[in-house]
Design an enzyme around this catalytic site. Structure first.
Site, short mmCIF file in Angstrom:
data_model
loop_
_atom_site.label_atom_id
_atom_site.label_comp_id
_atom_site.label_asym_id
_atom_site.label_seq_id
_atom_site.Cartn_x
_atom_site.Cartn_y
_atom_site.Cartn_z
N ARG A 138 43.37 43.05 44.83
CA ARG A 138 44.61 43.80 44.50
C ARG A 138 44.32 45.24 44.12
NH1 ARG A 138 45.16 40.12 46.68
NH2 ARG A 138 46.21 38.17 46.17
N SER A 152 54.12 39.68 41.00
CA SER A 152 53.27 39.35 39.85
C SER A 152 53.16 40.55 38.91
CB SER A 152 51.86 38.98 40.32
OG SER A 152 51.93 37.81 41.09
N GLU A 169 49.40 44.28 37.43
CA GLU A 169 49.29 44.34 38.89
C GLU A 169 50.36 45.28 39.44
OE1 GLU A 169 48.34 40.77 41.03
OE2 GLU A 169 49.81 41.21 42.60
#
Ligand SMILES: Cc1cc2nc3c(=O)[nH]c(=O)nc-3n(C[C@H](O)[C@H](O)[C@H](O)COP(=O)(O)OP(=O)(O)OC[C@H]3O[C@@H](n4cnc5c(N)ncnc54)[C@H](O)[C@@H]3O)c2cc1C
Length: 286
Positions: free
Chosen positions: A153, A202, A273
């Site tokens: 990520r 998320s 995130e």
């Protein structure tokens, strides 16, 4: 108002907004911003974005036209940075090419996926991306996943660097099989996440711990916890829903509380995130 361009539906105005349709229009827009000393940020489908309630004092770009189109060449998917993942998946399936199925539940664009090496169900952008054309005020360059610094990520891209195009390497797979995989993954997603609510995906990256961020926050008793118009999803604790007229500040307050609770209970410092844009940040864990 940038709230129109984020899936969670929060965020204030941008100083300027442009929709470049070609690389030369994109270069022109970037030059315009340089002349005025304005920062630049690109918005895809805003599905991983929390924009400050005060907005962003710079130029916001949304890629359109050929920079948002997708086509198949041989076994490659060639897409503009603004192409929606759903369109890419549709093109790939119609051509009998597999490899993009994992992205069926990621409601973003190709460029947003490169930015944070989006992934799900055991795959990620880095696994299929061959190269991406990155344009900034100094010109354009094709970069490989290694040169983009794609890890979990994360990429090394910075605001002002725009993913204008990307080329993915796919492999032959019968369209019926692709369809079945997509149906299965979407079913799993629907069962576990608040897919019918306004969220930004998320909230936190999964920490190096036996519990995922969601399970950790659930164990902290945070499911359903509400501040202002935002609430931690009763279905999945690593999602924040816009329950009723939420502001980005409400989401930040929930995130700050969640981080404190996770550190108190598990000794873990959760890392966000979701991308933050404008004058908006999480208070440090003191
Ligand atoms: C219900 C839901 C489920 C989700 N599930 C997943 C999942 O399973 N896996 C996952 O990885 N993510 C998931 N997400 C998060 C999100 O969909 C992905 O991160 C997606 O890749 C973001 O793409 P976007 O185009 O919407 O980017 P945006 O949210 O618009 O932007 C995110 C960042 O990318 C930058 N950016 C966007 N486009 C470009 C470009 N062309 N060039 C340079 N920078 C750009 C922006 O400046 C920003 O910093 C989910 C989100 C939601 C709402």
């Amino acid at each position: 108002m940038l709230s129109r361009f984020t899936t969670v539906g929060t965020g204030g105005p941008a100083r300027a907004f442009a929709k470049p349709e070609t690389v030369s229009e994109l270069e022109e827009a970037l030059g315009w911003a340089v002349e005025r000393d304005l920062p630049v940020a690109t918005v895809g489908l805003g599905s991983n974005l929390l924009v400050a309630d005060q907005g962003f004092d710079g130029l916001v770009l949304r890629l359109a036209g050929e920079l948002a189109a997708a086509e198949i060449e041989g076994e490659r998917l060639i897409a503009g940075g603004g192409a929606a993942n759903a369109v890419c998946l549709h093109r790939a399936r119609a051509a009998g090419l597999g490899g993009f199925e994992f992205a069926c539940a990621i409601p973003g664009t190709v460029g947003g996926g490169v930015w944070m090496n989006a992934g799900a169900y055991g795959s990620e952008w880095a696994a299929i991306l061959e190269r991406a054309l990155v344009v900034d005020a100094d010109g354009s360059r094709w970069l490989t996943p290694a040169e983009l610094g794609l890890t979990y990520r994360h990429s090394e891209l910075r605001h002002g660097q725009v993913v204008a195009r990307a080329e993915f390497r796919l492999s032959p797979r019968p369209a019926e099989e692709i369809k079945a995989t997509v149906a299965e993954l979407q079913g799993l997603r629907k069962a576990a996440q608040p897919t019918n609510k306004r969220t930004f995906g998320s909230v936190f990256k999964n920490p190096e711990h036996e519990l995922s961020a969601g399970r950790m926050l659930e164990a902290c008793g945070l499911k359903g916890h509400r501040i202002g118009g935002a609430q931690i999803s009763p279905r999945h604790a690593n999602f924040i829903e816009n329950a009723d007229g939420a502001r980005s500040a409400d989401a930040i307050a929930l995130m700050a509380e969640a981080r404190l609770r996770a550190r108190e209970q598990f000794g873990v410092e959760l890392e966000h995130e979701v991308e933050l844009l404008g004058p908006i940040e999480l208070p440090p864990l003191s």
